[in-house]
Scaffold this motif. Structure first.
Motif, PDB file in Angstrom:
ATOM      1  N   VAL A   1       0.731  -1.237  -0.023  1.00 12.65           N
ATOM      2  CA  VAL A   1       0.047   0.008  -0.121  1.00 12.65           C
ATOM      3  C   VAL A   1       0.878   1.309  -0.021  1.00 12.65           C
ATOM      4  O   VAL A   1       0.258   2.353  -0.294  1.00 12.65           O
ATOM      5  N   TYR A   2       2.182   1.091   0.423  1.00 13.94           N
ATOM      6  CA  TYR A   2       3.110   2.444   0.211  1.00 13.94           C
ATOM      7  C   TYR A   2       4.363   1.738  -0.087  1.00 13.94           C
ATOM      8  O   TYR A   2       4.819   1.013   0.546  1.00 13.94           O
ATOM      9  N   SER A   3       5.169   2.613  -1.046  1.00 10.67           N
ATOM     10  CA  SER A   3       6.634   2.310  -1.351  1.00 10.67           C
ATOM     11  C   SER A   3       7.122   3.412  -1.394  1.00 10.67           C
ATOM     12  O   SER A   3       7.096   4.131  -2.116  1.00 10.67           O
ATOM     13  N   GLY A   4       8.270   3.429  -0.372  1.00 14.11           N
ATOM     14  CA  GLY A   4       9.121   5.018  -0.304  1.00 14.11           C
ATOM     15  C   GLY A   4      10.556   4.804  -0.590  1.00 14.11           C
ATOM     16  O   GLY A   4      10.952   3.634  -0.603  1.00 14.11           O
TER      17      GLY A   4
ATOM     18  N   SER B   1       8.631   0.211   3.035  1.00 12.63           N
ATOM     19  CA  SER B   1       7.417   0.069   2.151  1.00 12.63           C
ATOM     20  C   SER B   1       6.391  -0.357   3.360  1.00 12.63           C
ATOM     21  O   SER B   1       6.925  -0.927   4.332  1.00 12.63           O
ATOM     22  N   VAL B   2       5.147  -0.330   3.041  1.00 10.64           N
ATOM     23  CA  VAL B   2       4.253  -1.058   3.939  1.00 10.64           C
ATOM     24  C   VAL B   2       3.131  -2.066   3.262  1.00 10.64           C
ATOM     25  O   VAL B   2       2.749  -1.571   2.003  1.00 10.64           O
ATOM     26  N   ASP B   3       2.935  -3.199   3.699  1.00  9.83           N
ATOM     27  CA  ASP B   3       1.966  -4.197   3.065  1.00  9.83           C
ATOM     28  C   ASP B   3       1.037  -4.380   3.895  1.00  9.83           C
ATOM     29  O   ASP B   3       1.193  -4.333   5.434  1.00  9.83           O
TER      30      ASP B   3
ATOM     31  N   LEU C   1       2.408  -4.479   7.784  1.00 10.08           N
ATOM     32  CA  LEU C   1       3.917  -4.663   7.860  1.00 10.08           C
ATOM     33  C   LEU C   1       4.733  -3.592   7.341  1.00 10.08           C
ATOM     34  O   LEU C   1       4.639  -3.306   6.153  1.00 10.08           O
ATOM     35  N   ILE C   2       5.755  -2.959   8.137  1.00 11.58           N
ATOM     36  CA  ILE C   2       6.659  -2.129   7.422  1.00 11.58           C
ATOM     37  C   ILE C   2       8.009  -3.018   7.035  1.00 11.58           C
ATOM     38  O   ILE C   2       8.451  -3.873   7.925  1.00 11.58           O
TER      39      ILE C   2
END
Length: 183
Positions: free
Chosen positions: A17-20, A24-26, A42-43
Motif C-alpha cells: 500500500v506504500y513504497s518509499g 514500504s508497507v504491506d 507490515l513495515i
C-alpha cells in the motif's frame, strides 16, 4: 514449552500500500502457526547494523544525529543500512568510516535483534568493532546526514543509559549485550 516458537505463518494475501525510499508497507492476511487468521500491516525495511565501536581502553564511540522519529538530535552509537550485496561486517566497517572517519581493526557480530517485530520486519545485527582512535580518515556523509562523534568512557555511557539520556533500543541492546556476555 513454546510449540510454535520460530514457526512461520502462512501469508494468504499481500498488498503493498506504500513504497518509499526507506521502507514500504504491506497489508497482510496471515494464518498464524497456531491457526488464527489475522490481518496485519507490515513495515518492510532493509537490514541494519548497530555498531559498538570501542578503543582498547574501553572508550565507546558515541554519535549524535538528528532523527525525524523523535524530531531532535539523538545520542546513540553508529548505525546504518546494510546495502544489497554487503555482509553485516562490511556494512559496519563502511558505516564506521563514513560517519566517523575511524577505521575498524576488527569486527565481530555479537547477535541479531528485531526492532518492533509486531509490525516491522527490520532486524539489526549488533556489531562489536575495535579501533585505534589515532587512525582516522576522511568522513563521507550521505547527502542528507550530519553526524557528530565523541569518545566516551564506558562507565559514563552506562550511566547515560541508566539515566535515560541514551535510550535508543539498539544502543541499549548493544551495550547491554557486551556487558552481559562479552566483558
Amino acid at each position: 514449552m513454546f510449540e510454535t516458537w520460530h514457526r512461520p505463518g502462512k501469508i494468504l494475501k499481500k498488498k503493498t500500500v506504500y513504497s518509499g525510499r526507506v521502507f514500504s508497507v504491506d497489508q497482510l492476511h496471515i494464518q498464524t502457526p497456531d491457526g488464527l487468521e489475522v490481518e496485519r500491516d507490515l513495515i518492510k525495511t532493509a537490514p541494519t547494523i548497530t555498531i559498538l565501536a570501542m578503543t582498547e581502553d574501553e572508550e565507546i564511540l558515541m554519535t549524535s544525529e538528528y532523527r525525524a522519529g523523535v524530531n531532535s538530535d539523538s545520542v546513540s552509537v553508529p548505525a546504518g543500512i546494510v546495502n544489497p550485496g554487503e555482509t553485516s561486517e562490511q556494512a559496519a566497517k563502511r558505516e564506521l568510516q563514513e560517519e566517523t572517519g575511524y577505521v575498524a581493526e576488527s569486527v565481530a557480530k555479537m547477535t541479531r535483534i528485531t526492532s518492533s517485530e509486531g509490525f516491522m520486519d527490520q532486524f539489526a545485527d549488533l556489531m562489536l568493532i575495535k579501533f585505534d582512535p589515532t587512525k582516522r580518515v576522511q568522513k563521507h556523509f550521505d547527502a542528507d546526514e550530519f553526524v557528530n562523534s565523541h569518545l566516551v568512557p564506558l562507565k559514563r555511557v552506562l550511566n547515560w543509559i541508566k539515566d535515560g539520556k541514551v535510550n535508543t533500543a539498539q544502543a541499549v541492546s548493544a551495550v547491554s549485550y557486551y556487558m552481559l556476555f562479552l566483558k
